[in-house]
Design an enzyme around this catalytic site. Structure first.
Site, mmCIF file in Angstrom:
data_model
loop_
_atom_site.group_PDB
_atom_site.id
_atom_site.type_symbol
_atom_site.label_atom_id
_atom_site.label_comp_id
_atom_site.label_asym_id
_atom_site.label_seq_id
_atom_site.Cartn_x
_atom_site.Cartn_y
_atom_site.Cartn_z
ATOM 1 N N ARG A 108 55.255 46.624 31.888
ATOM 2 C CA ARG A 108 54.703 45.301 32.193
ATOM 3 C C ARG A 108 53.191 45.327 32.405
ATOM 4 O O ARG A 108 52.523 44.312 32.286
ATOM 5 C CB ARG A 108 55.346 44.736 33.464
ATOM 6 C CG ARG A 108 56.849 44.570 33.372
ATOM 7 C CD ARG A 108 57.429 44.303 34.739
ATOM 8 N NE ARG A 108 57.199 45.483 35.584
ATOM 9 C CZ ARG A 108 57.358 45.509 36.900
ATOM 10 N NH1 ARG A 108 57.755 44.431 37.546
ATOM 11 N NH2 ARG A 108 57.141 46.615 37.582
ATOM 12 N N GLU A 136 46.969 48.806 45.012
ATOM 13 C CA GLU A 136 46.525 48.339 46.325
ATOM 14 C C GLU A 136 45.017 48.557 46.370
ATOM 15 O O GLU A 136 44.553 49.701 46.360
ATOM 16 C CB GLU A 136 47.238 49.114 47.434
ATOM 17 C CG GLU A 136 48.724 48.854 47.449
ATOM 18 C CD GLU A 136 49.491 49.745 48.403
ATOM 19 O OE1 GLU A 136 50.537 49.287 48.900
ATOM 20 O OE2 GLU A 136 49.071 50.895 48.648
ATOM 21 N N GLN A 138 34.617 39.196 55.155
ATOM 22 C CA GLN A 138 34.446 38.178 54.120
ATOM 23 C C GLN A 138 34.594 38.828 52.755
ATOM 24 O O GLN A 138 34.207 39.978 52.563
ATOM 25 C CB GLN A 138 33.040 37.565 54.257
ATOM 26 C CG GLN A 138 32.699 36.501 53.250
ATOM 27 C CD GLN A 138 31.327 35.887 53.529
ATOM 28 O OE1 GLN A 138 31.007 35.533 54.650
ATOM 29 N NE2 GLN A 138 30.519 35.768 52.490
ATOM 30 N N ASP A 139 35.167 38.085 51.803
ATOM 31 C CA ASP A 139 35.233 38.517 50.406
ATOM 32 C C ASP A 139 34.343 37.607 49.574
ATOM 33 O O ASP A 139 34.323 36.390 49.792
ATOM 34 C CB ASP A 139 36.667 38.429 49.863
ATOM 35 C CG ASP A 139 37.561 39.548 50.365
ATOM 36 O OD1 ASP A 139 37.081 40.431 51.097
ATOM 37 O OD2 ASP A 139 38.757 39.529 50.023
ATOM 38 N N ASN A 140 33.619 38.197 48.622
ATOM 39 C CA ASN A 140 32.753 37.456 47.706
ATOM 40 C C ASN A 140 33.179 37.743 46.273
ATOM 41 O O ASN A 140 33.729 38.811 45.989
ATOM 42 C CB ASN A 140 31.290 37.858 47.890
ATOM 43 C CG ASN A 140 30.773 37.556 49.271
ATOM 44 O OD1 ASN A 140 31.213 36.618 49.913
ATOM 45 N ND2 ASN A 140 29.838 38.350 49.744
ATOM 46 N N HIS A 151 19.731 44.141 46.505
ATOM 47 C CA HIS A 151 19.913 43.239 47.646
ATOM 48 C C HIS A 151 20.420 43.965 48.887
ATOM 49 O O HIS A 151 21.094 44.996 48.796
ATOM 50 C CB HIS A 151 20.932 42.148 47.303
ATOM 51 C CG HIS A 151 20.541 41.301 46.139
ATOM 52 N ND1 HIS A 151 21.465 40.698 45.324
ATOM 53 C CD2 HIS A 151 19.323 40.937 45.650
ATOM 54 C CE1 HIS A 151 20.847 40.001 44.381
ATOM 55 N NE2 HIS A 151 19.545 40.134 44.563
ATOM 56 N N LYS A 198 29.273 46.972 52.043
ATOM 57 C CA LYS A 198 30.000 46.328 50.949
ATOM 58 C C LYS A 198 30.991 47.301 50.326
ATOM 59 O O LYS A 198 30.709 48.498 50.203
ATOM 60 C CB LYS A 198 29.033 45.873 49.851
ATOM 61 C CG LYS A 198 28.044 44.821 50.289
ATOM 62 C CD LYS A 198 27.089 44.451 49.162
ATOM 63 C CE LYS A 198 26.117 43.371 49.613
ATOM 64 N NZ LYS A 198 25.159 43.020 48.547
ATOM 65 N N HIS A 243 21.947 47.186 47.254
ATOM 66 C CA HIS A 243 22.995 47.124 46.239
ATOM 67 C C HIS A 243 22.484 46.378 45.018
ATOM 68 O O HIS A 243 21.812 45.356 45.144
ATOM 69 C CB HIS A 243 24.231 46.421 46.795
ATOM 70 C CG HIS A 243 25.293 46.199 45.774
ATOM 71 N ND1 HIS A 243 25.771 44.949 45.454
ATOM 72 C CD2 HIS A 243 25.959 47.067 44.977
ATOM 73 C CE1 HIS A 243 26.703 45.068 44.521
ATOM 74 N NE2 HIS A 243 26.821 46.334 44.208
ATOM 75 N N TYR A 273 33.745 41.666 46.023
ATOM 76 C CA TYR A 273 33.351 42.637 47.032
ATOM 77 C C TYR A 273 33.585 42.113 48.435
ATOM 78 O O TYR A 273 33.446 40.932 48.720
ATOM 79 C CB TYR A 273 31.904 43.104 46.844
ATOM 80 C CG TYR A 273 30.853 42.030 46.787
ATOM 81 C CD1 TYR A 273 30.037 41.782 47.887
ATOM 82 C CD2 TYR A 273 30.644 41.286 45.639
ATOM 83 C CE1 TYR A 273 29.050 40.813 47.831
ATOM 84 C CE2 TYR A 273 29.665 40.313 45.571
ATOM 85 C CZ TYR A 273 28.865 40.085 46.681
ATOM 86 O OH TYR A 273 27.897 39.123 46.636
ATOM 87 N N ASP A 278 18.516 37.693 54.557
ATOM 88 C CA ASP A 278 18.609 38.080 53.151
ATOM 89 C C ASP A 278 17.337 38.803 52.722
ATOM 90 O O ASP A 278 16.231 38.395 53.071
ATOM 91 C CB ASP A 278 18.804 36.806 52.317
ATOM 92 C CG ASP A 278 19.177 37.080 50.887
ATOM 93 O OD1 ASP A 278 19.843 38.089 50.631
ATOM 94 O OD2 ASP A 278 18.791 36.272 50.022
ATOM 95 N N ASP A 313 15.168 37.418 42.146
ATOM 96 C CA ASP A 313 15.133 38.865 41.914
ATOM 97 C C ASP A 313 13.848 39.288 41.207
ATOM 98 O O ASP A 313 13.335 40.381 41.443
ATOM 99 C CB ASP A 313 16.354 39.316 41.114
ATOM 100 C CG ASP A 313 17.620 39.342 41.952
ATOM 101 O OD1 ASP A 313 17.543 39.117 43.174
ATOM 102 O OD2 ASP A 313 18.698 39.580 41.380
#
Length: 191
Positions: A15, A20, A38-40, A54, A64, A111, A124, A135, A162
């Site tokens: 399949r 995980e 948090q997830d981005n 960054h 991260k 990063h 991430y 920032d 950037d």
């Protein structure tokens, strides 16, 4: 805490496969002992899209855990810790939907990534919320960092932000060296 290159197990059959992508205890045993809050998720359409270099300053500095869920990128971590013997050096790894590898980037490292294919998606986890006042970044093509970007013939696609980031030599680092220099990644750690 060092940068970690990880390879989550995949279990496949006719399949497809199952993996995980984060299990706190297994990742902690591999050196990723961070609480993520948090997830981005980002999308980049064109090959050669560069995002970075960054970071977030304290009090909202972020670690991260990065993975690519569509396409492929070269992903980089740059040592930005004041007093580090490896300050300004970087490591990089190819992350792709095909290989499923992950890069853990601790606080104190910048990063960045460049897309190697069209229509790339990166997901991430981060250890603190986005705080615009914290920032920051350094210039992606800074010769003092010396990343050899695998760019297409048309060059890099960048955001205006950037393109205007400062050089490393003009950066006053808010990050302290923790005694662990940046080391080559080697083979990914099976988790």
């Amino acid at each position: 805490m060092p940068v970690r290159y990880l390879k989550p197990r995949r279990f496949g059959d006719t399949r497809g496969w199952f993996s995980e992508t984060y299990v706190r205890d297994r990742w902690a045993a591999a050196g990723v002992d961070t609480s993520f809050i948090q997830d981005n998720h980002s999308f980049s359409a064109a090959p050669g899209t560069v995002r970075g270099i960054h970071f977030q300053r304290p009090p909202h500095a972020q670690a991260k855990l990065v993975r690519c869920t569509r396409g492929a990128v070269m992903d980089y971590a740059v040592d930005l810790r004041a007093g580090s013997p490896t300050f300004g050096r970087h490591v990089g790894a190819e992350l792709s939907a095909d290989n499923g590898h992950q890069l853990y980037i601790p606080v104190g490292f910048g990063h960045a990534f460049v897309t190697l294919t069209p229509d790339v998606e990166i997901v991430y986890k981060v250890s603190d919320v986005y705080a615009p006042d914290c920032d920051g970044g350094v210039r992606w093509d800074d010769p003092d960092i010396g990343i050899d970007w695998p760019l297409p013939p048309h060059g890099a696609t960048l955001s205006d932000k950037d393109a205007r980031l400062p050089r490393l030599r003009d950066f006053d680092s808010p990050f302290a060296y923790d005694g662990a220099p940046l080391e080559p990644l080697g083979e990914p750690i099976q988790v």
